[in-house]
Structure formats: structure tokens, C-alpha cells
Design a protein around this motif. Sequence first.
Motif, mmCIF file in Angstrom:
data_model
loop_
_atom_site.group_PDB
_atom_site.id
_atom_site.type_symbol
_atom_site.label_atom_id
_atom_site.label_comp_id
_atom_site.label_asym_id
_atom_site.label_seq_id
_atom_site.Cartn_x
_atom_site.Cartn_y
_atom_site.Cartn_z
ATOM 1 N N MET A 247 0.845 -1.169 0.000
ATOM 2 C CA MET A 247 0.000 0.000 0.000
ATOM 3 C C MET A 247 0.900 1.245 0.000
ATOM 4 O O MET A 247 1.674 1.473 0.911
ATOM 5 N N ALA A 248 0.786 2.022 -1.054
ATOM 6 C CA ALA A 248 1.607 3.217 -1.203
ATOM 7 C C ALA A 248 0.899 4.416 -0.584
ATOM 8 O O ALA A 248 -0.313 4.415 -0.404
ATOM 9 N N ASN A 249 1.690 5.426 -0.249
ATOM 10 C CA ASN A 249 1.103 6.658 0.267
ATOM 11 C C ASN A 249 0.398 7.395 -0.844
ATOM 12 O O ASN A 249 0.901 7.505 -1.956
ATOM 13 N N LEU A 250 -0.749 7.910 -0.523
ATOM 14 C CA LEU A 250 -1.551 8.625 -1.497
ATOM 15 C C LEU A 250 -1.419 10.120 -1.241
ATOM 16 O O LEU A 250 -1.615 10.585 -0.135
ATOM 17 N N THR A 251 -1.057 10.859 -2.257
ATOM 18 C CA THR A 251 -0.930 12.304 -2.127
ATOM 19 C C THR A 251 -2.020 12.985 -2.938
ATOM 20 O O THR A 251 -2.693 12.354 -3.763
ATOM 21 N N ALA A 252 -2.180 14.264 -2.708
ATOM 22 C CA ALA A 252 -3.188 15.028 -3.440
ATOM 23 C C ALA A 252 -2.866 15.053 -4.931
ATOM 24 O O ALA A 252 -3.768 14.986 -5.767
ATOM 25 N N GLU A 253 -1.583 15.114 -5.257
ATOM 26 C CA GLU A 253 -1.188 15.121 -6.672
ATOM 27 C C GLU A 253 -1.556 13.798 -7.345
ATOM 28 O O GLU A 253 -1.999 13.769 -8.496
ATOM 29 N N LYS A 254 -1.358 12.692 -6.614
ATOM 30 C CA LYS A 254 -1.704 11.367 -7.167
ATOM 31 C C LYS A 254 -3.212 11.249 -7.367
ATOM 32 O O LYS A 254 -3.669 10.700 -8.363
ATOM 33 N N VAL A 255 -3.980 11.796 -6.406
ATOM 34 C CA VAL A 255 -5.441 11.781 -6.534
ATOM 35 C C VAL A 255 -5.861 12.594 -7.749
ATOM 36 O O VAL A 255 -6.735 12.183 -8.521
ATOM 37 N N GLU A 256 -5.219 13.730 -7.963
ATOM 38 C CA GLU A 256 -5.536 14.566 -9.123
ATOM 39 C C GLU A 256 -5.255 13.815 -10.426
ATOM 40 O O GLU A 256 -6.047 13.863 -11.371
ATOM 41 N N GLU A 257 -4.151 13.110 -10.447
ATOM 42 C CA GLU A 257 -3.782 12.329 -11.630
ATOM 43 C C GLU A 257 -4.795 11.214 -11.893
ATOM 44 O O GLU A 257 -5.230 11.013 -13.035
ATOM 45 N N LEU A 258 -5.201 10.505 -10.845
ATOM 46 C CA LEU A 258 -6.171 9.408 -10.997
ATOM 47 C C LEU A 258 -7.542 9.930 -11.395
ATOM 48 O O LEU A 258 -8.259 9.287 -12.183
ATOM 49 N N LEU A 259 -7.941 11.092 -10.866
ATOM 50 C CA LEU A 259 -9.231 11.672 -11.251
ATOM 51 C C LEU A 259 -9.225 12.108 -12.712
ATOM 52 O O LEU A 259 -10.238 11.980 -13.410
ATOM 53 N N SER A 260 -8.085 12.599 -13.193
ATOM 54 C CA SER A 260 -7.994 13.004 -14.592
ATOM 55 C C SER A 260 -8.048 11.787 -15.530
ATOM 56 O O SER A 260 -8.421 11.916 -16.687
ATOM 57 N N GLN A 261 -7.682 10.627 -15.002
ATOM 58 C CA GLN A 261 -7.766 9.392 -15.783
ATOM 59 C C GLN A 261 -9.187 8.845 -15.822
ATOM 60 O O GLN A 261 -9.467 7.890 -16.531
ATOM 61 N N GLY A 262 -10.101 9.448 -15.027
ATOM 62 C CA GLY A 262 -11.504 9.057 -15.055
ATOM 63 C C GLY A 262 -11.913 8.149 -13.913
ATOM 64 O O GLY A 262 -13.034 7.635 -13.914
ATOM 65 N N LYS A 263 -11.052 7.917 -12.958
ATOM 66 C CA LYS A 263 -11.410 7.060 -11.826
ATOM 67 C C LYS A 263 -12.260 7.851 -10.841
ATOM 68 O O LYS A 263 -12.134 9.058 -10.710
ATOM 69 N N LYS A 264 -13.131 7.122 -10.137
ATOM 70 C CA LYS A 264 -13.989 7.732 -9.135
ATOM 71 C C LYS A 264 -13.322 7.617 -7.772
ATOM 72 O O LYS A 264 -12.404 6.830 -7.569
ATOM 73 N N ALA A 265 -13.834 8.407 -6.815
ATOM 74 C CA ALA A 265 -13.266 8.427 -5.470
ATOM 75 C C ALA A 265 -13.351 7.055 -4.815
ATOM 76 O O ALA A 265 -12.425 6.605 -4.132
ATOM 77 N N SER A 266 -14.449 6.345 -5.047
ATOM 78 C CA SER A 266 -14.610 5.019 -4.442
ATOM 79 C C SER A 266 -13.591 4.030 -5.020
ATOM 80 O O SER A 266 -13.068 3.172 -4.297
ATOM 81 N N GLN A 267 -13.300 4.143 -6.311
ATOM 82 C CA GLN A 267 -12.308 3.256 -6.942
ATOM 83 C C GLN A 267 -10.903 3.553 -6.402
ATOM 84 O O GLN A 267 -10.126 2.625 -6.154
ATOM 85 N N ILE A 268 -10.596 4.828 -6.238
ATOM 86 C CA ILE A 268 -9.277 5.206 -5.707
ATOM 87 C C ILE A 268 -9.125 4.696 -4.281
ATOM 88 O O ILE A 268 -8.079 4.151 -3.903
ATOM 89 N N ALA A 269 -10.181 4.849 -3.484
ATOM 90 C CA ALA A 269 -10.139 4.395 -2.094
ATOM 91 C C ALA A 269 -9.948 2.882 -2.019
ATOM 92 O O ALA A 269 -9.160 2.380 -1.210
ATOM 93 N N GLU A 270 -10.642 2.162 -2.875
ATOM 94 C CA GLU A 270 -10.525 0.695 -2.885
ATOM 95 C C GLU A 270 -9.131 0.270 -3.337
ATOM 96 O O GLU A 270 -8.541 -0.655 -2.776
ATOM 97 N N GLN A 271 -8.587 0.952 -4.328
ATOM 98 C CA GLN A 271 -7.270 0.614 -4.857
ATOM 99 C C GLN A 271 -6.177 0.814 -3.794
ATOM 100 O O GLN A 271 -5.261 0.012 -3.691
ATOM 101 N N TYR A 272 -6.277 1.889 -2.994
ATOM 102 C CA TYR A 272 -5.240 2.190 -2.006
ATOM 103 C C TYR A 272 -5.581 1.705 -0.594
ATOM 104 O O TYR A 272 -4.811 1.881 0.328
ATOM 105 N N GLY A 273 -6.745 1.104 -0.430
ATOM 106 C CA GLY A 273 -7.125 0.550 0.866
ATOM 107 C C GLY A 273 -7.397 1.614 1.920
ATOM 108 O O GLY A 273 -7.047 1.437 3.092
ATOM 109 N N ILE A 274 -8.013 2.702 1.485
ATOM 110 C CA ILE A 274 -8.357 3.776 2.418
ATOM 111 C C ILE A 274 -9.834 4.087 2.263
ATOM 112 O O ILE A 274 -10.516 3.545 1.398
#
Length: 134
Positions: free
Chosen positions: A1-28
Motif C-alpha cells: 500500500m503506497a502513500n496517497l498524495t493530493a497530486e496522485k489523486v488529481e492524476e487518478l481523477l484526470s484518468q476518469g477514476k472515481k473516489a470510491s475506486q481510488i479508495a478501494e485501490q489504495y485501501g483507504i
Amino acid sequence: MANLTAEKVEELLSQGKKASQIAEQYGITRQAVYCHIHKLKHKKKPALCKPKKNYNSLIDWKIYNEGLVKRGEILLDFELFENWQEELDLMNTNKRGRPYYYPEALIWFLSRLKSIFKIDYRTLEGIARKLIVF
């Protein structure tokens, strides 16, 4: 499990992922992702900064320092103790009834102390008792 930063969240959101998918992927939790999104929305934009003035060249520090010293002299003016008896004699001339024991200068001095230092009346009474003994 890697640390999640705001920049990484911005990058994942620009790729079209939803908040729930990001949370599930990083276990948060989704709330943690929303916290990063909130940081992104309220990120301060760099402002055009004006160069700061050098106030040291504008202020005459010798005069400024002397003004601060004078302010303390005005606050704690002990000349009232030198003229205590003369002021009382003047206040009690042609007075009928109980004579005054404290001059007006002392009352003004104590009112200045109270207003400037924002102290309560009981503390002021303690100060007055010690000053009267002095």
C-alpha cells in the motif's frame, strides 16, 4: 500500500477514476480521498508578489525607541507621590465632613493601570494597597 498524495489523486481523477475506486485501490476510506480532493480545490494560486519595502530606511529608530520609553514613563508616573500631601491639603481646604485621604492623582493613576493592563478591580485594590504603603 503506497502513500496517497493530493497530486496522485488529481492524476487518478484526470484518468476518469472515481473516489470510491481510488479508495478501494489504495485501501483507504472515501473520506480520505475526498480530503485530498478538498485540498486540491482550495490550493492557493501563486499571487504576484510585490517587492517588500525596506522600512528600516524610513524609520528613525532612535526616535521610535525613545517614544516607546516615554510611553512607559507616562504610564508609571510616580510624581503623584511627591505631591501627595500638598494635593490633599488643597482638596481638604474649606471642606466640611470627613477629609479626603487619597489625592485625585492616585485615582487617575490606578484608572490608567486598570484600562491599559485590563486588570480586575480586586487586583487593582491589591496594587493600591501596596502603593499606599510605599
